[in-house]
Design an enzyme around this catalytic site. Structure first.
Site: not given
Length: 288
Positions: A69-71
């Protein structure tokens, strides 16, 4: 044929690329049920729909891949990094899996913002963690419009690790390729699509978008409709379909304004035209 296990598989984009390159995809993990359905519609095996920390049945594999996950690291997010208790620590679970399965190689992908997050400390922690597991690393940043012949301004960091030093030394980074494809090959400006994709005059700030040019893709920024000077699509975000100024939109050939359809977004992400997708979209049309 090298066996690949995929984590945070989403709709299967990374796994599709490895499959096309001749690898054997034997396992996929994804916590989102809708994304898992799309994956299963295109691959022959079931998805392990669990949080990665609860996974205990991963088969032995030669390669591990994952777009964790990059958020937490994105410039478009809150940039909480490892302090994000939901997404920020997913990397360490992936590192745990690499330690457990000891693959010959891995490929991890994330946003470019990871490079400078927390003044570079976050990336150093990631590098040190993987090197301590005994891997030699190549770290590169690639933009889809420069390396994949896809008209989307999408920059991503790729962390590739090899257990064997000779394999590490043989690895060659990608070379740039000319962008010969235009957005017209990915977005159908003449298509009649479902009414829910159109922006009506009653929507907030319609005046910002009513006079845009045809055959370009726009977003709202600083209370203006803006398009990329290279006439490519701006980076598609995880929030696609939920409204907001970062949602790309176009003027159709019959002068209507609409957002991109899921099929168009899939194509701009590099998926083939025959890729099967299932969608359930909530549209707010709040373009401010």
């Amino acid at each position: 044929m090298l066996k690949v296990a995929g984590f945070f598989a989403g709709s299967g984009g990374i796994e599709l690329g490895f499959s096309q390159a001749g690898f054997n995809i034997i396992y996929a993990n994804e916590i989102n049920p809708l994304a898992a359905k799309i994956y299963e519609a295109n691959f022959k095996h079931k998805v392990d729909i669990k949080d990665i920390k609860d996974v205990d049945n991963v088969p032995n594999c030669d390669v591990i891949v994952g777009g964790f996950p990059c958020q937490s690291f994105s410039l478009a997010g809150l940039k909480l990094g490892f302090n994000d208790k939901v997404n920020g620590n997913c990397f360490f679970e992936l590192a745990r899996m690499i330690k457990l399965k000891t693959p010959k190689a891995f490929m991890l992908e994330n946003v470019k913002g990871l490079v400078n997050h927390d003044k570079g400390k976050t990336l150093n922690i990631i590098k040190n963690t993987l090197e301590e597991l005994g891997y030699y690393l190549h770290i590169n940043i690639y933009n889809a419009k420069e390396y994949a012949n896809i008209p989307q301004n999408r920059e991503r960091i790729f962390i590739i690790g090899f257990k064997d030093k000779r394999a590490y030394e043989r690895y060659k980074p990608l070379g740039k390729v000319p962008l010969t494809k235009s957005i017209n090959e990915f977005v159908d400006f003449n298509a009649l699509v479902d009414e829910k994709y159109y922006i009506k005059e009653s929507f907030t700030r319609y005046e910002l978008v009513k006079d845009i040019e045809k055959y370009k893709i726009y977003t709202i920024a600083f209370k203006q409709a803006r398009t990329n000077k290279d006439n490519v699509c701006p980076c598609l975000l995880a929030s696609m379909g939920k409204g907001g100024g970062r949602t790309p939109f176009i003027k159709t050939s019959d002068d209507k304004i609409r957002i991109l359809t899921p099929k168009e977004c899939f194509k701009l992400q590099g998926y083939p035209s025959d890729y099967i997708y299932i969608h359930k979209i909530y549209l707010k049309h709040n373009f401010i």
